[in-house]
Write a protein that holds these residues in place. Structure first.
Motif, PDB file in Angstrom:
ATOM      1  N   GLN A  32     -31.835  32.226  71.172  1.00 12.86           N
ATOM      2  CA  GLN A  32     -32.012  32.172  72.620  1.00 12.86           C
ATOM      3  C   GLN A  32     -33.447  31.818  72.989  1.00 12.86           C
ATOM      4  N   LYS A  33     -34.408  32.348  72.202  1.00 11.24           N
ATOM      5  CA  LYS A  33     -35.815  32.046  72.455  1.00 11.24           C
ATOM      6  C   LYS A  33     -36.078  30.552  72.273  1.00 11.24           C
ATOM      7  N   VAL A  34     -35.453  29.962  71.216  1.00  8.88           N
ATOM      8  CA  VAL A  34     -35.621  28.531  70.978  1.00  8.88           C
ATOM      9  C   VAL A  34     -35.085  27.742  72.162  1.00  8.88           C
ATOM     10  N   TYR A  35     -33.915  28.114  72.642  1.00  7.67           N
ATOM     11  CA  TYR A  35     -33.322  27.421  73.786  1.00  7.67           C
ATOM     12  C   TYR A  35     -34.185  27.562  75.036  1.00  7.67           C
ATOM     13  N   ASP A  36     -34.598  28.784  75.312  1.00  7.31           N
ATOM     14  CA  ASP A  36     -35.403  29.027  76.518  1.00  7.31           C
ATOM     15  C   ASP A  36     -36.699  28.232  76.460  1.00  7.31           C
ATOM     16  N   TYR A  37     -37.316  28.188  75.282  1.00  6.86           N
ATOM     17  CA  TYR A  37     -38.580  27.466  75.133  1.00  6.86           C
ATOM     18  C   TYR A  37     -38.380  25.972  75.382  1.00  6.86           C
ATOM     19  N   LEU A  38     -37.366  25.411  74.733  1.00  9.11           N
ATOM     20  CA  LEU A  38     -37.130  23.961  74.849  1.00  9.11           C
ATOM     21  C   LEU A  38     -36.705  23.570  76.262  1.00  9.11           C
ATOM     22  N   SER A  39     -36.069  24.474  76.960  1.00  9.84           N
ATOM     23  CA  SER A  39     -35.585  24.138  78.312  1.00  9.84           C
ATOM     24  C   SER A  39     -36.698  24.201  79.355  1.00  9.84           C
ATOM     25  N   THR A  40     -37.826  24.802  78.986  1.00 11.06           N
ATOM     26  CA  THR A  40     -38.913  24.925  79.967  1.00 11.06           C
ATOM     27  C   THR A  40     -40.094  24.012  79.664  1.00 11.06           C
ATOM     28  N   THR A  47     -44.810  16.554  73.235  1.00 12.89           N
ATOM     29  CA  THR A  47     -43.892  17.701  73.189  1.00 12.89           C
ATOM     30  C   THR A  47     -42.542  17.317  72.597  1.00 12.89           C
ATOM     31  N   VAL A  48     -42.090  16.092  72.856  1.00 15.50           N
ATOM     32  CA  VAL A  48     -40.804  15.640  72.308  1.00 15.50           C
ATOM     33  C   VAL A  48     -40.864  15.601  70.792  1.00 15.50           C
ATOM     34  N   LYS A  49     -42.013  15.107  70.251  1.00 10.51           N
ATOM     35  CA  LYS A  49     -42.154  15.060  68.793  1.00 10.51           C
ATOM     36  C   LYS A  49     -42.161  16.463  68.210  1.00 10.51           C
ATOM     37  N   ALA A  50     -42.901  17.366  68.872  1.00  6.62           N
ATOM     38  CA  ALA A  50     -42.982  18.745  68.391  1.00  6.62           C
ATOM     39  C   ALA A  50     -41.615  19.427  68.480  1.00  6.62           C
ATOM     40  N   ASN A  51     -40.923  19.183  69.598  1.00  7.28           N
ATOM     41  CA  ASN A  51     -39.596  19.793  69.785  1.00  7.28           C
ATOM     42  C   ASN A  51     -38.596  19.285  68.743  1.00  7.28           C
ATOM     43  N   LYS A  52     -38.755  18.016  68.411  1.00  9.46           N
ATOM     44  CA  LYS A  52     -37.853  17.430  67.426  1.00  9.46           C
ATOM     45  C   LYS A  52     -38.031  18.125  66.074  1.00  9.46           C
ATOM     46  N   LYS A  53     -39.296  18.399  65.687  1.00  5.36           N
ATOM     47  CA  LYS A  53     -39.556  19.085  64.423  1.00  5.36           C
ATOM     48  C   LYS A  53     -39.019  20.512  64.463  1.00  5.36           C
ATOM     49  N   LEU A  54     -39.200  21.170  65.638  1.00  3.88           N
ATOM     50  CA  LEU A  54     -38.719  22.539  65.783  1.00  3.88           C
ATOM     51  C   LEU A  54     -37.194  22.605  65.630  1.00  3.88           C
ATOM     52  N   VAL A  55     -36.486  21.671  66.290  1.00  2.59           N
ATOM     53  CA  VAL A  55     -35.013  21.650  66.231  1.00  2.59           C
ATOM     54  C   VAL A  55     -34.538  21.357  64.817  1.00  2.59           C
ATOM     55  N   ALA A  56     -35.253  20.475  64.102  1.00  5.27           N
ATOM     56  CA  ALA A  56     -34.882  20.155  62.726  1.00  5.27           C
ATOM     57  C   ALA A  56     -34.981  21.396  61.848  1.00  5.27           C
ATOM     58  N   ALA A  57     -36.041  22.177  62.036  1.00 11.47           N
ATOM     59  CA  ALA A  57     -36.220  23.398  61.245  1.00 11.47           C
ATOM     60  C   ALA A  57     -35.140  24.424  61.574  1.00 11.47           C
ATOM     61  N   VAL A  58     -34.835  24.555  62.868  1.00 14.78           N
ATOM     62  CA  VAL A  58     -33.796  25.499  63.289  1.00 14.78           C
ATOM     63  C   VAL A  58     -32.437  25.077  62.749  1.00 14.78           C
ATOM     64  N   ASN A  59     -32.134  23.774  62.804  1.00 12.60           N
ATOM     65  CA  ASN A  59     -30.855  23.263  62.304  1.00 12.60           C
ATOM     66  C   ASN A  59     -30.688  23.547  60.821  1.00 12.60           C
ATOM     67  N   LYS A  60     -31.806  23.501  60.083  1.00  8.24           N
ATOM     68  CA  LYS A  60     -31.748  23.803  58.655  1.00  8.24           C
ATOM     69  C   LYS A  60     -31.318  25.260  58.447  1.00  8.24           C
ATOM     70  N   SER A  61     -31.865  26.150  59.264  1.00  9.95           N
ATOM     71  CA  SER A  61     -31.478  27.558  59.186  1.00  9.95           C
ATOM     72  C   SER A  61     -30.018  27.748  59.605  1.00  9.95           C
ATOM     73  N   ILE A  62     -29.613  27.000  60.631  1.00  8.02           N
ATOM     74  CA  ILE A  62     -28.236  27.093  61.123  1.00  8.02           C
ATOM     75  C   ILE A  62     -27.244  26.636  60.045  1.00  8.02           C
ATOM     76  N   LYS A  63     -27.621  25.609  59.281  1.00 11.48           N
ATOM     77  CA  LYS A  63     -26.748  25.137  58.210  1.00 11.48           C
ATOM     78  C   LYS A  63     -26.539  26.241  57.178  1.00 11.48           C
ATOM     79  N   THR A  64     -27.613  26.953  56.880  1.00 10.33           N
ATOM     80  CA  THR A  64     -27.490  28.079  55.948  1.00 10.33           C
ATOM     81  C   THR A  64     -26.546  29.136  56.506  1.00 10.33           C
ATOM     82  N   LEU A  65     -26.640  29.374  57.812  1.00  8.28           N
ATOM     83  CA  LEU A  65     -25.769  30.351  58.460  1.00  8.28           C
ATOM     84  C   LEU A  65     -24.301  29.889  58.433  1.00  8.28           C
TER      85      LEU A  65
END
Length: 250
Positions: A32-40, A47-65
């Motif tokens: 939820q924190k990731v979503y709230d951060y990216l939405s604001t 910021t788009v480049k930074a957000n893209k890296k952040l989402v890639a890292a989160v997606n990697k964790s999500i794949k593990t989940l």
């Protein structure tokens, strides 16, 4: 032999699975924190480049989940998969037994139909000898598939046979006294329908008459040309004017 009493099958024991997920609240809060951060965050090139890296890292964790979810589901379903296989094995055996019985019934019915066919053919051969057309019609001309059914008694078939023979006799008597009797008789032997036979012969005569009229309207004129040069000139003329002609000599 005892039947399989489905209602008495009460020995199947199911132990409900229990899944503990102690990190649920924590991981949900992080997502939820990731979503709230990216939405604001205001969208800029940086910021788009930074957000893209952040989402890639989160997606990697999500794949593990997700991989863990699939593993747990598979583990939970293993007992059911084995149970399902056992049930299908039992059902398959019963279905094979059902097919076996159906095939046995079908074989018996075919044997009964063959025997009935023989009985009907015996009746046919005995009855048709009394008629003058015994050498014209054969057993298959009379027999219908329904005659072999259990629901149609041999007495009913014999009654229909007598009626069929009498009808044939009556029709053939009529044919002998009508015009074009030979042609009508030929057609009748094929279709076994007096009205249809008469109509077929009548239609054929009408067609032949029309064809004869057309042929009669065609007239042929013969000219003898003794000079080859004249012949070539006339032939060229007829070709040019599309006059129909046929060369009958050299």
């Amino acid at each position: 032999m005892n039947e399989i009493k489905i209602n008495e099958i009460n020995q199947i024991i199911v132990t409900k699975g229990n899944i503990k997920f102690p990190q649920y609240d924590e991981l949900k809060e992080d997502a939820q924190k990731v979503y709230d951060y990216l939405s604001t965050v205001e969208a800029t090139d940086d910021t788009v480049k930074a957000n893209k890296k952040l989402v890639a890292a989160v997606n990697k964790s999500i794949k593990t989940l997700e991989d863990e979810r699939i593993r747990v589901k598979k583990e939970l379903l293993e007992p059911y998969t084995g149970f399902e296989s056992q049930i299908k094995e039992i059902v398959g055996i019963v279905k094979e037994a059902d097919t076996l019985v159906r095939d046995q019934i079908k074989d018996l019915e075919e044997i009964e139909r063959d025997h009935k066919r023989e009985d009907i053919e015996h009746l046919f051969n005995r009855r048709i000898k009394q008629y003058t057309f015994s050498e014209i019609f054969i057993f298959e001309d009379f027999l219908e598939n329904r005659h072999l059914n259990k629901t149609v008694s041999i007495e009913t078939v014999e009654k229909e046979l007598v009626e069929w023979l009498e009808k044939i006799q009556g029709d053939m008597t009529t044919i002998q006294i009508i015009p074009d009797s030979k042609e009508v008789m030929t057609e009748y032997v094929t279709c076994k329908d007096l009205n249809q036979a008469i109509k077929t012969v009548s239609d054929r005569k009408a067609l032949n008459s029309k064809v004869g009229e057309v042929v009669a309207d065609v007239k042929v004129f013969i000219y003898k040309i003794f000079d080859k040069k004249d012949s070539m000139i006339i032939e060229a003329f007829m070709n040019d004017t599309k006059i129909k002609f046929e060369r009958v000599g050299k």
